[in-house]
Design an enzyme around this catalytic site. Sequence first.
Site, PDB file in Angstrom:
ATOM      1  CG  ASP A 217      -1.917   1.025   1.333  1.00 50.59           C
ATOM      2  OD1 ASP A 217      -2.865   0.963   0.539  1.00 50.59           O
ATOM      3  OD2 ASP A 217      -1.807   1.932   2.185  1.00 50.59           O
ATOM      4  CD  GLU A 267      14.596 -14.614   4.951  1.00 52.55           C
ATOM      5  OE1 GLU A 267      13.540 -14.963   5.537  1.00 52.55           O
ATOM      6  OE2 GLU A 267      15.334 -13.697   5.351  1.00 52.55           O
TER       7      GLU A 267
HETATM    8  C1  GLC Z   1      -4.172   3.092  -0.544  1.00 53.66           C
HETATM    9  C2  GLC Z   1      -5.422   2.263  -0.429  1.00 53.66           C
HETATM   10  C3  GLC Z   1      -6.540   3.148   0.004  1.00 53.66           C
HETATM   11  C4  GLC Z   1      -6.189   3.744   1.349  1.00 53.66           C
HETATM   12  C5  GLC Z   1      -4.859   4.467   1.307  1.00 53.66           C
HETATM   13  C6  GLC Z   1      -4.344   4.733   2.681  1.00 53.66           C
HETATM   14  O1  GLC Z   1      -4.247   4.020  -1.554  1.00 53.66           O
HETATM   15  O2  GLC Z   1      -5.669   1.616  -1.642  1.00 53.66           O
HETATM   16  O3  GLC Z   1      -7.749   2.460   0.089  1.00 53.66           O
HETATM   17  O4  GLC Z   1      -7.191   4.655   1.734  1.00 53.66           O
HETATM   18  O5  GLC Z   1      -3.880   3.670   0.686  1.00 53.66           O
HETATM   19  O6  GLC Z   1      -3.947   3.540   3.295  1.00 53.66           O
END
Ligand code: GLC
Length: 558
Positions: A217, A267
């Site tokens: 993310d 790993e």
């Molecule tokens: C990413 C996710 C989104 C979230 C953001 C903060 O863009 O896809 O849904 O709100 O990160 O974590």
Amino acid sequence: MTDAVLTTDALVTGSADAAWWRQAVVYQVYPRSFADADGDGLGDIRGVVEKADYLAGLGVDAVWLSPFYPSELADGGYDVADYRDVDPRLGTLADFDDMIAALHGREIKVIVDIVPNHSSDRHVLFQAALAAPKGSPERDRYIFRDGLGENGELPPADWQSCFGGSAWEPVGDGQWYFHFFATEQPDFNWDNPDVHAEFLHTLRFWSDRGVDGFRIDVAHGVSKDLPDVLPSQAELDALSTTDGRHPLWDRDAVHDIYREWRQVFDEYDPPRIAVAEAWVATAERRAKYASPEGLGQAFNFDLLEADFDAAQFRHIVTDNLAQSAATGSSSTWVLSNHDVVRHATRYALAPRNGSLAKQGSAWIIAGAPADQVDLARGGRRALAASLFLLGLPGSTYLYQGEELGLHEVGDIAPEHRQDPAFFRGADPDRDGLGRDGCRVPLPWTGDGSSFGFGAGSAHIPQPGWFAGYAVAIEDADPASSLNTYRRALALRHELQTGESLEWIETGRDDVLRFARPNGWQVVTNFGTEPFPLSGEEPVLGALVDGAVAGETTVWLRG
Ligand code: GLC
């Protein structure tokens, strides 16, 4: 004239299993809205177990689960309170193990979401930071700064969070912490070794449990370099985001972190895979995340941001295949996910999906002028675009419900909305309506409580028209979107014999045709005029009077 595209075939090394991700179809499950086994209105891990046969029948190679970790749900679970557990409302670690067994038993890999940029403010490390004094090692794991003004009563800078409002929050002793996203999502300080150790531990924890890979993310926001005197938002906005030296975004230094992670991935046998969510400025910048020494793959959102337009699609495909050939990665293709308006709905806007969608996609369902909206057309174009993508070399990421041709839900009452982007007033692309409209629980049956999602009422209410898109209804219709996706995914295994394509000129600006190395061809008519095909019978899609009808895709066996 043909226009051959470079192939990465020669770069594929290792066992076939190690390369499973290169041409995989990955299905994104948004767990709280997929299937609710215990009937509390919230989707859960057992719900995924119960739908394992559905996923196998659809023919996906992997499932990516958005966060299912303990969370106060300030941002749909992307505010993680414990990276190594399951939210009790969604199940237990034992349920998770059962899910892995159920999916692996059907040859479906499992990818989980890792959120390294920020934790929840309920995370034990952030609670420790709050309890500890200014300047303490505990505070150093996050980004704290003294406030301005006599007693620190003013934020350290005027920075805006991605969800709207200030990006700085006071903690009551003159210090403030930084959050790119919601107030409940404090950003980690990745200059602190404890943060590195925490995530290495997490990656091994899930890898040891059998997880096959990770979706990272906000991969481009993790590394930061904040000077003692902070620039203003205007000064930040004026800085380049393409030289790797911006204080906040897409810094070259971030790749040191992913090189460290790569050692952990390697790993394992087969190595764990990773895909970066990196909304960066150029395909070249994106390629850095996809390097074999780093995460290995990165989402390519170019088609998601494009109009339903032949020239744009062709340019993007050529460009991205060349990029991935150069890096040794494979391309990724995405049209929908949990953060954007569903593509069936984006494409329902005339004359082109982009311009109007950017003014406010949600109102199109909530009663936009009929001459500007055509939902059936959106559905037709969405299927055509999806079949185009599924014919491409590389991996395709599908978002739950797109196989049903599901539309965005526009008219969710404010009291049922959950997205912080709605409450904090950000997201002008959606008229401030936020992202709940693509996160409404799936319809599994045409009637019954929450259309078969679960025994209780769905945590975001489903509109009545969801019934028409239910799995059970589409299951019974051979021509449905669901059955077309199933056929495409089954045929795709024959088609994916190499990672290249060759464009075949069609003499039409609005028709794209390409061939794969084994002779398979994909023809997509982006326009409305039929495109005649002489003497060729498609293996997927049907001709109408010997022609590819407007806004449709057919596949031809070579
Ligand atoms: C990413 C996710 C989104 C979230 C953001 C903060 O863009 O896809 O849904 O709100 O990160 O974590």
